[in-house]
Design a protein around this motif. Structure first.
Motif, PDB file in Angstrom:
ATOM      1  N   LEU A   1      -1.704   1.624   7.118  1.00 33.34           N
ATOM      2  CA  LEU A   1      -2.856   2.200   6.440  1.00 33.34           C
ATOM      3  C   LEU A   1      -2.619   3.660   6.075  1.00 33.34           C
ATOM      4  O   LEU A   1      -2.965   4.104   4.990  1.00 33.34           O
ATOM      5  N   THR A   2      -2.044   4.427   6.999  1.00 32.04           N
ATOM      6  CA  THR A   2      -1.903   5.863   6.761  1.00 32.04           C
ATOM      7  C   THR A   2      -0.723   6.217   5.866  1.00 32.04           C
ATOM      8  O   THR A   2      -0.554   7.383   5.522  1.00 32.04           O
ATOM      9  N   THR A   3       0.102   5.246   5.465  1.00 29.44           N
ATOM     10  CA  THR A   3       1.223   5.555   4.574  1.00 29.44           C
ATOM     11  C   THR A   3       0.747   6.112   3.239  1.00 29.44           C
ATOM     12  O   THR A   3       1.481   6.866   2.592  1.00 29.44           O
ATOM     13  N   VAL A   4      -0.451   5.772   2.818  1.00 29.82           N
ATOM     14  CA  VAL A   4      -0.956   6.268   1.536  1.00 29.82           C
ATOM     15  C   VAL A   4      -1.261   7.762   1.586  1.00 29.82           C
ATOM     16  O   VAL A   4      -1.491   8.382   0.543  1.00 29.82           O
ATOM     17  N   LEU A   5      -1.271   8.370   2.776  1.00 24.45           N
ATOM     18  CA  LEU A   5      -1.527   9.800   2.894  1.00 24.45           C
ATOM     19  C   LEU A   5      -0.305  10.638   2.529  1.00 24.45           C
ATOM     20  O   LEU A   5      -0.364  11.861   2.527  1.00 24.45           O
ATOM     21  N   GLY A   6       0.801  10.004   2.260  1.00 18.76           N
ATOM     22  CA  GLY A   6       1.977  10.715   1.780  1.00 18.76           C
ATOM     23  C   GLY A   6       2.662  11.544   2.844  1.00 18.76           C
ATOM     24  O   GLY A   6       3.020  11.046   3.912  1.00 18.76           O
ATOM     25  N   VAL A   7       2.816  12.852   2.564  1.00 15.96           N
ATOM     26  CA  VAL A   7       3.618  13.735   3.427  1.00 15.96           C
ATOM     27  C   VAL A   7       3.039  13.838   4.829  1.00 15.96           C
ATOM     28  O   VAL A   7       3.775  13.959   5.814  1.00 15.96           O
ATOM     29  N   PHE A   8       1.722  13.782   4.945  1.00 16.26           N
ATOM     30  CA  PHE A   8       1.100  13.877   6.272  1.00 16.26           C
ATOM     31  C   PHE A   8       1.454  12.658   7.107  1.00 16.26           C
ATOM     32  O   PHE A   8       1.751  12.767   8.302  1.00 16.26           O
ATOM     33  N   SER A   9       1.438  11.491   6.478  1.00 19.30           N
ATOM     34  CA  SER A   9       1.815  10.270   7.183  1.00 19.30           C
ATOM     35  C   SER A   9       3.280  10.316   7.599  1.00 19.30           C
ATOM     36  O   SER A   9       3.640   9.918   8.705  1.00 19.30           O
ATOM     37  N   THR A  10       4.136  10.827   6.706  1.00 17.04           N
ATOM     38  CA  THR A  10       5.561  10.955   7.020  1.00 17.04           C
ATOM     39  C   THR A  10       5.774  11.862   8.206  1.00 17.04           C
ATOM     40  O   THR A  10       6.606  11.600   9.087  1.00 17.04           O
ATOM     41  N   HIS A  11       4.995  12.944   8.246  1.00 15.00           N
ATOM     42  CA  HIS A  11       5.060  13.884   9.362  1.00 15.00           C
ATOM     43  C   HIS A  11       4.730  13.184  10.681  1.00 15.00           C
ATOM     44  O   HIS A  11       5.442  13.344  11.683  1.00 15.00           O
TER      45      HIS A  11
ATOM     46  N   ASN B   1      -1.279   6.173 -10.600  1.00 16.43           N
ATOM     47  CA  ASN B   1      -0.336   5.123 -10.209  1.00 16.43           C
ATOM     48  C   ASN B   1      -0.956   3.774  -9.850  1.00 16.43           C
ATOM     49  O   ASN B   1      -0.240   2.768  -9.822  1.00 16.43           O
ATOM     50  N   TYR B   2      -2.256   3.735  -9.557  1.00 18.08           N
ATOM     51  CA  TYR B   2      -2.858   2.455  -9.154  1.00 18.08           C
ATOM     52  C   TYR B   2      -2.974   1.526 -10.364  1.00 18.08           C
ATOM     53  O   TYR B   2      -3.478   1.915 -11.415  1.00 18.08           O
ATOM     54  N   ARG B   3      -2.513   0.268 -10.190  1.00 24.45           N
ATOM     55  CA  ARG B   3      -2.490  -0.683 -11.304  1.00 24.45           C
ATOM     56  C   ARG B   3      -3.549  -1.768 -11.207  1.00 24.45           C
ATOM     57  O   ARG B   3      -3.987  -2.294 -12.220  1.00 24.45           O
ATOM     58  N   GLY B   4      -3.918  -2.155  -9.979  1.00 22.19           N
ATOM     59  CA  GLY B   4      -4.952  -3.168  -9.841  1.00 22.19           C
ATOM     60  C   GLY B   4      -4.700  -4.133  -8.698  1.00 22.19           C
ATOM     61  O   GLY B   4      -3.698  -4.048  -7.988  1.00 22.19           O
ATOM     62  N   TYR B   5      -5.635  -5.057  -8.530  1.00 24.52           N
ATOM     63  CA  TYR B   5      -5.535  -6.055  -7.477  1.00 24.52           C
ATOM     64  C   TYR B   5      -4.494  -7.102  -7.864  1.00 24.52           C
ATOM     65  O   TYR B   5      -4.365  -7.472  -9.026  1.00 24.52           O
ATOM     66  N   ASN B   6      -3.721  -7.543  -6.865  1.00 24.08           N
ATOM     67  CA  ASN B   6      -2.657  -8.540  -7.059  1.00 24.08           C
ATOM     68  C   ASN B   6      -1.445  -8.001  -7.812  1.00 24.08           C
ATOM     69  O   ASN B   6      -0.552  -8.780  -8.180  1.00 24.08           O
ATOM     70  N   GLU B   7      -1.413  -6.699  -8.069  1.00 23.02           N
ATOM     71  CA  GLU B   7      -0.224  -6.113  -8.691  1.00 23.02           C
ATOM     72  C   GLU B   7       0.869  -5.963  -7.639  1.00 23.02           C
ATOM     73  O   GLU B   7       0.590  -5.636  -6.487  1.00 23.02           O
ATOM     74  N   PRO B   8       2.138  -6.199  -8.005  1.00 19.21           N
ATOM     75  CA  PRO B   8       3.202  -6.251  -6.997  1.00 19.21           C
ATOM     76  C   PRO B   8       3.764  -4.900  -6.553  1.00 19.21           C
ATOM     77  O   PRO B   8       4.511  -4.846  -5.576  1.00 19.21           O
ATOM     78  N   ASP B   9       3.447  -3.808  -7.249  1.00 19.52           N
ATOM     79  CA  ASP B   9       4.051  -2.522  -6.884  1.00 19.52           C
ATOM     80  C   ASP B   9       3.524  -2.051  -5.518  1.00 19.52           C
ATOM     81  O   ASP B   9       2.383  -2.326  -5.136  1.00 19.52           O
ATOM     82  N   ASP B  10       4.357  -1.327  -4.794  1.00 17.83           N
ATOM     83  CA  ASP B  10       4.035  -0.901  -3.424  1.00 17.83           C
ATOM     84  C   ASP B  10       2.772  -0.053  -3.365  1.00 17.83           C
ATOM     85  O   ASP B  10       1.961  -0.190  -2.437  1.00 17.83           O
TER      86      ASP B  10
END
Length: 244
Positions: free
Chosen positions: A43-53, A130-139
């Motif tokens: 869940l927190t991976t979407v926070l970017g650099v903070f999640s990486t930290h 960057n968000y494309r929609g529901y059921n889209e395959p991109d990460d």
């Protein structure tokens, strides 16, 4: 003669016990690292650099925990065998681990308020672009769909984040299906933004709460392990001096 030997013998027994506590503190660090690295990690991976930290600190806790467990057993062996060389090795590494734990606890708490506002704006801009929609395959879309469905929220700040976004321009909808309270109902049209149809609140406050909990747990766990280890370090230093 036996009376003169009693304080030294007692010190050895005490140190063996403290090395047991040292190994226990290592287990605590391992558990803490696993908790931060895997629980809520997706869940927190979407926070970017903070999640990486947080990921990096979590893995660091895993490494320190494993090292501390090994040092606990090595210290116990060195104490029972009265090996000055192994005691010195353990002492040096225990001091290194102690310093790292205190540094980790300080940096995690200091880093949180600094990145909070930056993470909010970064995620808001990234979602629109960057968000494309529901059921889209991109990460990126997959991660955000998971977040919105799991946390029952919509967008970063609120459901209006998709207005003027790449998603709206491409699909013509004002929000994705993952924002709906029930994707199987007729109310989930992509345009009906009533509170009965979608989760209107944003995801960032909920994500930030998870990240804050992880940060506090990391800091508290690191400091707690340091407190447990300190008596062992002092007793090891005392026995090392006596063996000299």
């Amino acid at each position: 003669m036996a009376e003169m030997h009693t304080p030294y013998s007692s010190l050895k027994k005490l140190l063996c016990l403290l090395h047991g506590f040292l190994a226990m503190s290592g287990v605590i660090l391992i558990g803490l690292g696993i908790y931060v690295s895997f629980r809520g990690a997706v869940l927190t991976t979407v926070l970017g650099v903070f999640s990486t930290h947080l990921f990096h600190v979590g893995y660091l806790c895993l490494v320190m925990g494993c090292l501390t467990v090994l040092l606990g057993f090595a210290g116990w062996y060195a104490t029972s065998k009265e090996s000055r060389g192994i005691l010195l090795f353990c002492l040096v590494w225990m001091v290194v681990v102690l310093i790292v734990e205190i540094t980790v606890a300080t940096l995690v708490l200091a880093f949180l308020p600094i990145v909070q506002d930056a993470a909010l704006e970064h995620n808001f801009v990234a979602l629109k672009r960057n968000y494309r929609g529901y059921n889209e395959p991109d990460d990126f879309s997959v991660e955000w769909n998971l977040v919105m469905e799991t946390l029952k929220c919509c967008g970063v700040k609120n459901y209006t984040d998709f207005s003027g976004s790449s998603f709206e321009r491409t699909t013509g909808y004002t929000y994705p299906r993952s924002c709906c309270k029930d994707m199987g109902t007729a109310a989930c049209t992509g345009r009906n933004a009533s509170s009965g149809a979608i989760h209107q609140e944003g995801c960032f406050p909920k994500l930030l709460k998870i990240a804050k909990t992880q940060s506090i747990n990391l800091s508290a766990g690191s400091l707690g392990a340091a407190v447990i280890q300190l008596p062992g370090i002092l007793a090891t230093l005392l026995l090392f001096a006596k063996l000299g």
